[in-house]
Scaffold this motif. Sequence first.
Motif, mmCIF file in Angstrom:
data_model
loop_
_atom_site.group_PDB
_atom_site.id
_atom_site.type_symbol
_atom_site.label_atom_id
_atom_site.label_comp_id
_atom_site.label_asym_id
_atom_site.label_seq_id
_atom_site.Cartn_x
_atom_site.Cartn_y
_atom_site.Cartn_z
ATOM 1 N N LEU A 183 0.807 -1.221 0.000
ATOM 2 C CA LEU A 183 0.000 0.000 0.000
ATOM 3 C C LEU A 183 0.845 1.278 0.000
ATOM 4 N N LEU A 184 1.921 1.259 0.780
ATOM 5 C CA LEU A 184 2.796 2.430 0.857
ATOM 6 C C LEU A 184 3.920 2.379 -0.175
ATOM 7 N N GLY A 185 4.261 1.173 -0.609
ATOM 8 C CA GLY A 185 5.432 1.017 -1.456
ATOM 9 C C GLY A 185 6.708 0.963 -0.656
ATOM 10 N N ARG A 186 6.590 0.803 0.644
ATOM 11 C CA ARG A 186 7.745 0.764 1.546
ATOM 12 C C ARG A 186 7.253 0.204 2.871
ATOM 13 N N HIS A 187 8.179 -0.174 3.739
ATOM 14 C CA HIS A 187 7.792 -0.578 5.089
ATOM 15 C C HIS A 187 7.299 0.629 5.885
ATOM 16 N N PHE A 188 6.341 0.385 6.750
ATOM 17 C CA PHE A 188 5.939 1.420 7.701
ATOM 18 C C PHE A 188 7.087 1.639 8.684
ATOM 19 N N THR A 189 7.374 2.903 8.973
ATOM 20 C CA THR A 189 8.498 3.219 9.847
ATOM 21 C C THR A 189 8.099 4.225 10.914
ATOM 22 N N LEU A 190 8.904 4.262 11.957
ATOM 23 C CA LEU A 190 8.840 5.379 12.908
ATOM 24 C C LEU A 190 10.251 5.665 13.388
ATOM 25 N N GLU A 191 10.470 6.927 13.715
ATOM 26 C CA GLU A 191 11.756 7.348 14.254
ATOM 27 C C GLU A 191 11.557 7.815 15.677
ATOM 28 N N GLY A 192 12.530 7.554 16.528
ATOM 29 C CA GLY A 192 12.430 8.006 17.911
ATOM 30 C C GLY A 192 13.795 8.196 18.535
ATOM 31 N N GLU A 193 13.823 9.059 19.533
ATOM 32 C CA GLU A 193 15.043 9.289 20.309
ATOM 33 C C GLU A 193 15.097 8.290 21.463
ATOM 34 N N VAL A 194 16.269 7.725 21.685
ATOM 35 C CA VAL A 194 16.439 6.780 22.782
ATOM 36 C C VAL A 194 16.513 7.552 24.099
ATOM 37 N N VAL A 195 15.564 7.262 24.992
ATOM 38 C CA VAL A 195 15.492 7.951 26.282
ATOM 39 C C VAL A 195 15.543 6.913 27.409
ATOM 40 N N HIS A 196 15.756 7.390 28.613
ATOM 41 C CA HIS A 196 15.818 6.487 29.763
ATOM 42 C C HIS A 196 14.434 5.935 30.083
ATOM 43 N N GLY A 197 14.393 4.655 30.394
ATOM 44 C CA GLY A 197 13.147 4.016 30.796
ATOM 45 C C GLY A 197 13.295 3.384 32.163
ATOM 46 N N ALA A 198 12.484 2.382 32.442
ATOM 47 C CA ALA A 198 12.512 1.724 33.753
ATOM 48 C C ALA A 198 13.629 0.689 33.872
ATOM 49 N N LYS A 199 14.298 0.389 32.744
ATOM 50 C CA LYS A 199 15.415 -0.572 32.717
ATOM 51 C C LYS A 199 14.982 -1.994 33.114
#
Length: 326
Positions: A183-199
Amino acid sequence: MRIIHNLNELTTPLPNAVVTIGNFDGVHLGHREIFRRVVRRARECSGTAVVFTFSPHPLKLLAPEKAPRLINTDAEKEVLIEASCIDVLICVPFTREMADLPASRFVEEILVKKIGVHHLIVGHDYAFGKGREGDVRFLRRKGESLGFNMEILDPIARNGIVFSSTRIRRHLLEGDVTRMVDLLGRHFTLEGEVVHGAKRGKKLGFPTANLRTDKELLPKPGVYAVKVRRGEEVLNGVVNIGCNPTFRTEGLSVEVHILDFHQEIYGECLRLYFVERLRDEMLFPDTSALVTAIAADIERARHILEHARIVEYREYLDCGMNADGR
């Protein structure tokens, strides 16, 4: 590609402007065909290929409760439209003043005087202006009186399936990421910044990168096999989208475990390419059961990703030209 965010930047009309207007959320293969037509017509008349769109989506102002979650961020849309060989992208703020502008004034003052439209290409069901009075019949009449050509496209489909942003949203909300390439002609993607989580992942033996993303529309909560782009490096991974019900956390999180990777990457940006859904997010009776499930997810992802490759927008563009460059 020149990007215009304020119509006052247009001090003179664009040469032989071939224009299409729309939201173009997703920049899917239907949109790509529209852009291909625009570029082809512009090259035929030594003109300018122009895409006219708005930000935010008009419904966010006019009917926020009906506004869709967008498939692309504004930055992604700009990249995808530029990759479609468009010369000028006009992306102006959608304001109350713009919403109240009669369709006739929009055509006369913006399309004709500001942009210098020579040829207008729109879909068969396109409508704009106050009360959506600017439908294709209106535009055809305006073209005849003001001297620009009109081209109205039928629904663009493949194998009987019409390309639409609504269809893409539905598949994503069902977790059906494998349909996106068709449908898109490409994989669906998202970009994000790596932030601290609960580990928690590290404590379980599967460290994860917690991503903060501007993406409005995420696939259905669950676990997915993904390709991970870190700069020029492409890695394999497993991402969990959800609320971590086993730990009773609040709020949606995006956590990716990169296979065979042990570096600290806080503050870096990663882009995920969704290849296949593995399972729903589940409530496990204890951490031991969760660890077993994660290990199984990783093994299945290894098998899926071993021969998978990222499909990107660059791979299906021809800029509206034939193989000989015309």
